[in-house]
Structure formats: C-alpha cells, structure tokens
Design a protein around this motif. Structure first.
Motif, PDB file in Angstrom:
ATOM      1  N   GLU A 167      76.754 113.427  63.263  1.00 15.65           N
ATOM      2  CA  GLU A 167      78.456 112.781  62.536  1.00 15.65           C
ATOM      3  C   GLU A 167      79.621 113.930  63.274  1.00 15.65           C
ATOM      4  OE1 GLU A 167      79.526 110.871  58.101  1.00 15.65           O
ATOM      5  OE2 GLU A 167      78.186 111.569  58.216  1.00 15.65           O
ATOM      6  N   GLU A 168      79.520 114.659  62.632  1.00 15.54           N
ATOM      7  CA  GLU A 168      80.658 116.045  62.250  1.00 15.54           C
ATOM      8  C   GLU A 168      80.842 116.801  64.101  1.00 15.54           C
ATOM      9  OE1 GLU A 168      81.110 118.722  59.774  1.00 15.54           O
ATOM     10  OE2 GLU A 168      81.276 117.541  58.194  1.00 15.54           O
ATOM     11  N   ASP A 169      80.107 116.606  65.000  1.00 13.09           N
ATOM     12  CA  ASP A 169      79.809 117.409  66.143  1.00 13.09           C
ATOM     13  C   ASP A 169      80.011 116.254  67.423  1.00 13.09           C
ATOM     14  OD1 ASP A 169      79.760 119.657  65.002  1.00 13.09           O
ATOM     15  OD2 ASP A 169      77.757 120.097  64.907  1.00 13.09           O
ATOM     16  N   LEU A 170      79.318 115.175  66.676  1.00 17.49           N
ATOM     17  CA  LEU A 170      79.597 114.634  67.428  1.00 17.49           C
ATOM     18  C   LEU A 170      79.680 112.869  67.637  1.00 17.49           C
ATOM     19  CD1 LEU A 170      75.884 114.524  69.701  1.00 17.49           C
ATOM     20  CD2 LEU A 170      77.774 115.876  70.743  1.00 17.49           C
ATOM     21  N   HIS A 171      80.265 113.306  66.113  1.00 18.07           N
ATOM     22  CA  HIS A 171      81.219 111.974  66.100  1.00 18.07           C
ATOM     23  C   HIS A 171      80.429 110.528  65.801  1.00 18.07           C
ATOM     24  CE1 HIS A 171      84.618 114.925  66.749  1.00 18.07           C
ATOM     25  NE2 HIS A 171      84.188 114.757  67.355  1.00 18.07           N
ATOM     26  N   ALA A 172      79.207 110.897  65.562  1.00 18.52           N
ATOM     27  CA  ALA A 172      78.521 109.853  65.532  1.00 18.52           C
ATOM     28  C   ALA A 172      79.007 108.492  64.810  1.00 18.52           C
ATOM     29  CB  ALA A 172      77.196 109.925  65.565  1.00 18.52           C
ATOM     30  N   HIS A 173      78.853 107.568  63.757  1.00 18.83           N
ATOM     31  CA  HIS A 173      78.733 107.115  63.160  1.00 18.83           C
ATOM     32  C   HIS A 173      77.975 107.088  61.788  1.00 18.83           C
ATOM     33  CE1 HIS A 173      77.901 103.319  60.373  1.00 18.83           C
ATOM     34  NE2 HIS A 173      79.314 103.057  60.567  1.00 18.83           N
ATOM     35  N   PRO A 174      78.199 106.699  60.561  1.00 15.21           N
ATOM     36  CA  PRO A 174      77.116 107.438  59.611  1.00 15.21           C
ATOM     37  C   PRO A 174      75.766 107.205  60.031  1.00 15.21           C
ATOM     38  CG  PRO A 174      79.532 107.638  58.641  1.00 15.21           C
ATOM     39  CD  PRO A 174      79.525 107.400  60.076  1.00 15.21           C
ATOM     40  N   GLY A 175      75.315 105.953  59.851  1.00 17.64           N
ATOM     41  CA  GLY A 175      74.451 105.017  59.422  1.00 17.64           C
ATOM     42  C   GLY A 175      73.079 105.239  61.929  1.00 17.64           C
ATOM     43  N   VAL A 176      73.965 105.844  62.204  1.00 19.72           N
ATOM     44  CA  VAL A 176      73.423 106.418  63.589  1.00 19.72           C
ATOM     45  C   VAL A 176      73.157 107.654  63.294  1.00 19.72           C
ATOM     46  CG1 VAL A 176      73.055 107.624  65.724  1.00 19.72           C
ATOM     47  CG2 VAL A 176      74.607 105.039  65.509  1.00 19.72           C
ATOM     48  N   ALA A 177      73.701 108.267  62.568  1.00 19.93           N
ATOM     49  CA  ALA A 177      73.940 110.286  62.221  1.00 19.93           C
ATOM     50  C   ALA A 177      72.432 110.104  61.248  1.00 19.93           C
ATOM     51  CB  ALA A 177      75.610 110.658  61.393  1.00 19.93           C
ATOM     52  N   ALA A 178      72.615 108.701  60.267  1.00 21.08           N
ATOM     53  CA  ALA A 178      70.966 109.112  59.155  1.00 21.08           C
ATOM     54  C   ALA A 178      69.746 108.609  60.337  1.00 21.08           C
ATOM     55  CB  ALA A 178      71.443 108.343  58.293  1.00 21.08           C
ATOM     56  N   ALA A 179      70.248 108.182  61.380  1.00 20.81           N
ATOM     57  CA  ALA A 179      69.009 107.913  62.270  1.00 20.81           C
ATOM     58  C   ALA A 179      68.072 109.150  62.845  1.00 20.81           C
ATOM     59  CB  ALA A 179      69.193 107.154  63.261  1.00 20.81           C
ATOM     60  N   GLY A 180      69.146 110.614  62.792  1.00 22.24           N
ATOM     61  CA  GLY A 180      69.153 111.642  63.355  1.00 22.24           C
ATOM     62  C   GLY A 180      67.292 111.804  63.259  1.00 22.24           C
ATOM     63  N   TYR A 181      67.518 112.204  61.615  1.00 21.63           N
ATOM     64  CA  TYR A 181      65.716 112.811  61.087  1.00 21.63           C
ATOM     65  C   TYR A 181      65.151 111.960  61.313  1.00 21.63           C
ATOM     66  CZ  TYR A 181      62.439 115.035  59.141  1.00 21.63           C
ATOM     67  OH  TYR A 181      61.674 116.145  57.439  1.00 21.63           O
ATOM     68  N   SER A 182      64.925 110.425  61.235  1.00 20.44           N
ATOM     69  CA  SER A 182      64.348 109.237  61.762  1.00 20.44           C
ATOM     70  C   SER A 182      63.832 108.982  62.793  1.00 20.44           C
ATOM     71  CB  SER A 182      64.698 108.176  60.716  1.00 20.44           C
ATOM     72  OG  SER A 182      65.285 108.081  59.345  1.00 20.44           O
ATOM     73  N   CYS A 183      64.623 109.902  63.645  1.00 21.57           N
ATOM     74  CA  CYS A 183      63.988 109.999  65.263  1.00 21.57           C
ATOM     75  C   CYS A 183      62.604 110.877  65.383  1.00 21.57           C
ATOM     76  CB  CYS A 183      65.112 110.244  66.582  1.00 21.57           C
ATOM     77  SG  CYS A 183      65.778 108.707  66.434  1.00 21.57           S
ATOM     78  N   PHE A 184      62.987 112.590  64.862  1.00 22.49           N
ATOM     79  CA  PHE A 184      62.657 113.467  64.396  1.00 22.49           C
ATOM     80  C   PHE A 184      60.793 112.886  64.108  1.00 22.49           C
ATOM     81  CE2 PHE A 184      60.845 117.114  62.005  1.00 22.49           C
ATOM     82  CZ  PHE A 184      60.550 118.176  63.220  1.00 22.49           C
ATOM     83  N   ALA A 185      60.967 112.352  62.528  1.00 26.83           N
ATOM     84  CA  ALA A 185      60.132 112.371  61.649  1.00 26.83           C
ATOM     85  C   ALA A 185      59.262 110.988  62.563  1.00 26.83           C
ATOM     86  CB  ALA A 185      60.157 111.851  60.020  1.00 26.83           C
TER      87      ALA A 185
END
Length: 405
Positions: free
Chosen positions: A256-274
């Motif tokens: 969200e802060e470094d790549l300026h992703a939408h909060p919803g997309v940012a929240a998916a980051g850990y989901s992708c990992f998990a």
C-alpha cells in the motif's frame, strides 16, 4: 508400551494400516482445529481492543501474553509428552485451547487481557508441541514423509477460521463468536480425542527402511551431537518462521505505501503467500519422496529467497504479489521438515526445542522489520526475509552429511 505390531501385522496386506490411518486423520483434524481457533481469535483482535479501551502500545504488550505463554509452555510440554505420552497431552491441550479462546472478550482492561492471553498462549504452545510430537512418531511408523500434510491442515484451518471470522465480525459479538469456537473445539476434541487416547504413539519396526536423508535415531548418536543437530534444525525453523511473521505484519503495508496498491489489493498480499504455502504443503509429501529432505530444504530456501527478493524489490504490485506467492511455495515445507527432523533425533524434547526457536523467529520478524524500515526503508528491510531463507538453504546443504550419518 504398545508397538506397531500391536496395531497390526507387518504384512502389507494386513489391516495394520487402518489404526494408523485413523491416527493420521485424528491428528490432521487437531492440526486444522488449532489453526481454525487461532485464526478465529486473531480476526477479533480489533473488537477486543475496542472493548478493553487499550491503546496500540498497551494492546501490543497484552498480545505478548500469547507469545510468552506459548514459549514458556513449549519446553514443559516436551517433558510432559515424554512422561505421559504425546496423545493424552494433545487431547488435554485441545480442551484447554478451546476453553481459553472464550476468555479474551470477557476482559475489560489491557492487564486482564494480557493475563488471559497467557493462558491461551500456554494452551496454543502446548498443543503445537504435543501434536507435532505425535505426528513425528506417526511419520516414522508410516515410513512416508507426510509431515507437511499436517501443517497443510493447520493452514487450511487458519484460512477457514479467518474467513468465517470475517463473515460474522459485523453481525456477531466477539463474545458469542469466540464462545462458539469453544463449543466447536470441545465437540471436535470429544469426537476425535478418543482415537488418540485408545492408542499410544506407534513405534516403527526394528527393521524399518531408512528413508533417504533421514537421520539415525538419537540412541545411535552422542548426546552432544544430537543437541547440536536439534539446534541446527531449530535455526532452520527460525529462519523460515521469521519470514512468515514479517509478511503477516508488513506485507500489506509494503504494497500500500511503497507500491501504492489499493487497500483491498494490499490486503490480498498475505493471502497470496498463505494460499501458496498451503498448496506447497499439500504437495509436500510427494516433493519429499522425490527430492529427499536435504534437497527440499535447499531448494525451498533458495526459492523462498528468490521470491522474497522479487516481492520486496519489484516495481509493480502484481510482480510483488507473484513474489509473495513464490515465497510461500518455497518456505512451505521447510518448517515441517525441520520440526520432524528435530523430533526424530530427540523425541518431544527436540520438537519442543525446534518449535520454540521457530516461534521465536515468528516473533522476531515483525519488530526487526520495523527497526530496519526506520533505519533504511521497508523494501530493504523485507529483503532480510530473503537473506534468512537463503541461510536456511545453506544450513540445510552444509549439514547434509550430518543428517544421514
């Protein structure tokens, strides 16, 4: 002490696999229950914070109760498993975990929250050591590297618990939600626990065929060397758990802060990992059978390192998400293999030592990332996950001869 022969004949066409299969199913359910209950608590932390009126700093101190309770209990649980057996300790810990998860929403101050989280953390640490110890014995009896399948069940249970918690969070109070988890936990334990209580941990036949990259038993090694190897596998667990804790707390913020992703997309980051980690663990047994433990550790650490370099330094959100997923695939089976190897060397005490170090790595990750982000930048700090994954791969390669001698 009942042996594998008591569970059935050693002939391939005998019914001996039936009790072992039932034990495997029971343990798989306990792993899933553990992840389900813990994730259910995690998603209600914001509501409990509001209820207690805790500030961010005081909530952070209260949440340390989970960590402190788990770390303190893990080594004690190893001794309890040696004395009473891992199966009874798993069942008792399951009951305590189910009962204690209902306590946090009953508190009204950060102090009382921290105290009840000590109890919850103790139960959480206890069941993790006990069921991993039971799983180590079952892996040896089955003569198949099925440890990742148990950890896949934990991951799936966690995803289900988090998903269900998110669905009910806006409609059900945390008190009712976590009380429902207590009821579910007690019912599942009552249904599955008797399977564990009816059988002591199986022991492998004396003429078992040693799997490639499987270490000799503890009785065949000097005590000092056993302790050293247990420490090595514990360090491998620490290196990989560090990454899991770091991504859980900092992955979304980076997007969200470094790549300026939408909060919803940012929240998916850990989901992708998990999700990638869960998929990796579901295929872990096949991978271990084809590659062996040493190459799984080395390739997994190298893949995790490459994925995290991409995830932390990628210029676009989608490349970073791909990096997170590759990291999850790489790290998926390293922790289960490390815990299993420690348990094969030193029994429940080895499981407890490796689990404690691994859990310590998960606790160390988030604050270390925070400090390094202040000193340098968050992307640079996240590269430490890649560094430690690479260290895990190097340790696995350097100890390849010790692991089989």
């Amino acid at each position: 002490m009942p042996t594998l022969n008591k569970l059935g004949s050693v002939k391939d066409d005998s019914p001996r696999t039936s009790p072992l299969t039932r034990l495997r199913i029971a343990l798989t359910i306990f792993f899933a229950l553990d992840g389900f209950i813990f994730a259910g608590w995690v998603v209600r932390i914001p509501a409990v914070k509001q209820q207690t009126g805790a500030s961010a700093s005081t909530l952070g101190l209260a949440l340390l109760g989970v960590s402190a309770g788990a770390v303190i209990t893990m080594m004690l649980t190893g001794r309890l498993c040696r004395r009473f057996g891992s199966h009874p300790v798993t069942v008792v810990s399951g009951v305590l975990l189910a009962l204690s998860v209902a306590l946090p929403p009953l508190t009204h101050s950060a102090l009382t929250l921290g105290l009840v989280l000590l109890v919850f953390g103790a139960a959480y640490g206890g069941i993790n050591v006990a069921m991993n110890s039971a799983a180590v014995d079952l892996v040896a009896a089955l003569r198949r590297p099925v440890m990742p399948s148990f950890h896949a069940a934990f991951s799936l249970g966690g995803m289900l618990g988090a998903g269900l918690g998110g669905l009910v969070a806006g409609h059900v109070s945390p008190t009712r939600h976590l009380l429902a988890l207590t009821v579910i936990g007690l019912l599942v334990t009552a249904a599955v626990g008797p399977t564990l209580l009816r059988h002591d941990a199986p022991t492998p036949p004396d003429d078992r065929v040693r799997i490639r990259n499987e270490p000799a038993s503890a009785s065949e090694r000097p005590a000092g060397r056993v302790r050293g190897l247990v420490l090595v596998f514990g360090l491998i667990a620490l290196c990989t758990a560090y990454g899991e804790g770091a991504l859980a707390d900092w992955g979304a913020l980076h997007l969200e802060e470094d790549l300026h992703a939408h909060p919803g997309v940012a929240a998916a980051g850990y989901s992708c990992f998990a999700l990638a980690m869960t998929i990796g663990r579901l295929s872990g047994t096949t991978l271990l059978e084809r590659l062996g433990r040493t190459r799984t550790l080395v390739f997994g650490g190298a893949t995790g390192a490459a994925g995290m370099l991409l995830g932390s330094l990628a210029p676009t959100v989608w490349l970073a998400l791909l990096g997170f997923a590759v990291t999850g695939l790489g790290l998926a089976n390293i922790f289960p293999v490390a815990v299993e190897r420690a348990g094969a060397l030193a029994g429940p005490t080895g499981v407890a030592a490796a689990s404690t170090l691994g859990y310590g790595g998960m606790l160390l990750g988030p604050p270390m990332i925070g400090f390094m982000a202040d000193w340098f930048s968050l992307p640079a700090a996240l590269t430490s996950v890649a560094v430690l994954a690479g260290v895990a791969a190097l340790i696995g390669f350097a100890t390849r001869r010790a692991a089989v001698s």
